[in-house]
Write a protein that holds these residues in place. Sequence first.
Motif, PDB file in Angstrom:
ATOM      1  N   LEU A 273      80.429 -27.384 -17.440  1.00  0.00           N
ATOM      2  CA  LEU A 273      81.819 -27.667 -17.808  1.00  0.00           C
ATOM      3  C   LEU A 273      81.801 -28.016 -19.287  1.00  0.00           C
ATOM      4  O   LEU A 273      81.180 -28.999 -19.688  1.00  0.00           O
ATOM      5  N   HIS A 275      83.946 -27.990 -23.293  1.00  0.00           N
ATOM      6  CA  HIS A 275      85.202 -27.915 -24.047  1.00  0.00           C
ATOM      7  C   HIS A 275      84.852 -27.934 -25.527  1.00  0.00           C
ATOM      8  O   HIS A 275      84.164 -28.847 -25.996  1.00  0.00           O
ATOM      9  N   VAL A 319      91.372 -28.721 -11.843  1.00  0.00           N
ATOM     10  CA  VAL A 319      90.590 -27.677 -12.509  1.00  0.00           C
ATOM     11  C   VAL A 319      91.508 -26.650 -13.153  1.00  0.00           C
ATOM     12  O   VAL A 319      91.253 -26.162 -14.268  1.00  0.00           O
ATOM     13  N   GLU A 320      92.598 -26.319 -12.507  1.00  0.00           N
ATOM     14  CA  GLU A 320      93.557 -25.392 -13.101  1.00  0.00           C
ATOM     15  C   GLU A 320      94.085 -25.942 -14.433  1.00  0.00           C
ATOM     16  O   GLU A 320      94.177 -25.221 -15.428  1.00  0.00           O
ATOM     17  N   LEU A 323      91.323 -25.728 -17.188  1.00  0.00           N
ATOM     18  CA  LEU A 323      91.159 -24.389 -17.753  1.00  0.00           C
ATOM     19  C   LEU A 323      92.350 -24.031 -18.648  1.00  0.00           C
ATOM     20  O   LEU A 323      92.182 -23.393 -19.691  1.00  0.00           O
ATOM     21  N   GLU A 324      93.545 -24.458 -18.258  1.00  0.00           N
ATOM     22  CA  GLU A 324      94.722 -24.248 -19.110  1.00  0.00           C
ATOM     23  C   GLU A 324      94.545 -24.936 -20.459  1.00  0.00           C
ATOM     24  O   GLU A 324      95.008 -24.439 -21.487  1.00  0.00           O
ATOM     25  N   VAL A 328      86.043 -24.786 -20.062  1.00  0.00           N
ATOM     26  CA  VAL A 328      85.400 -23.565 -19.555  1.00  0.00           C
ATOM     27  C   VAL A 328      84.355 -23.960 -18.512  1.00  0.00           C
ATOM     28  O   VAL A 328      83.587 -24.893 -18.707  1.00  0.00           O
ATOM     29  N   THR A 330      81.189 -22.266 -16.585  1.00  0.00           N
ATOM     30  CA  THR A 330      80.307 -21.108 -16.604  1.00  0.00           C
ATOM     31  C   THR A 330      79.077 -21.386 -15.749  1.00  0.00           C
ATOM     32  O   THR A 330      78.687 -22.538 -15.543  1.00  0.00           O
TER      33      THR A 330
END
Length: 336
Positions: A273, A275, A319-320, A323-324, A328, A330
């Motif tokens: 996770l 940013h 989580v939505e 991501l908005e 990220v 991965t």
Amino acid sequence: MGQRSVLMLGGSGQAGTETAALLRRWYPTLPLTIAGRDLDRARRVADRLGTATAVRVDLTRGDLGRPADERYSAVVAALWDERLHGLRYAQRRGLPYLSVSSGPVDIAPEVVMGAQNTGAAPILLASHWCAGALTLAVSHLAREYERVDAVRIGAVLDERDTGGPAGMADLERWSATTSAALVRRDGVFTWLPAPDARAEVIASDGTAVPGEYIAILDVPSIAHATDAPNVHFAFAVGASTGRRRGGPASLEVRIDIEGAAPGGAPLRTGRYLTHAAGQRPLTALGMALGVERLLALRGAPVPPGIHTPEALVDPAHAVERMLEGGAVLTDAPGAG
């Protein structure tokens, strides 16, 4: 009568300012009160937000130095309130309360105050990594498991991204409170002395950063949310991958989960996770998600009592939102 304002103690600090800005984007008409010791600074923040006011507060006073006829919808402590006057203020007025600066040792006074006033209003203890955002991400990722056996977290905090004076003070206070680490081993919550708490965190570019296991609320929250008998949180301070690549300080957290998939087949996943803008956007997100739930702007009204982020906020929704907001998720190299 229109909706009452959210009183944000420390609302002109870094965490408070970003949380207020996020709430303003989600809810343009939600009234906010930016409260701080420096009224001019609070006014500047309020002016940028719109639909916001600024007030001076005195945390050494039980009434916060505010008139008795002021009315609010919730109290958010975006700073360390050592006398807990903000919580008492909220309880006496039956207001939801959110805090983000109490470590796992110094939550005891908040827990006792909540237990003594169980019918007053909800208390959200969100002194987790990024105000609960990480625990919510783990809870979401764990939904693909039928059984979770272990959760291992490794977080790198860039030394240039510690969250300003208030964030540094929190880190120093937590380290002074206890040098022991809290982990869960074979279902038992265990305190590790400092010599046994050394760890190594692998950054997203493969760099090994020296760190240590720490005592943080994410450990019991993740353990109980996933029923994992083994949970630990390793933490390192150093140059982040973003800065090593010539950019700004970035946030990076590795999440490793082991267990069984539906049907019983072994399953192991590892994800990062990250940013690019560091930890502040996710900390603000965690706080804003908490305010959203406490005000029942999303979901049912929250009952009185003591709550943690993963008990109130839908992990998929969290989580939505992450991501908005530029986060990220991965796959980690070699995981799975």
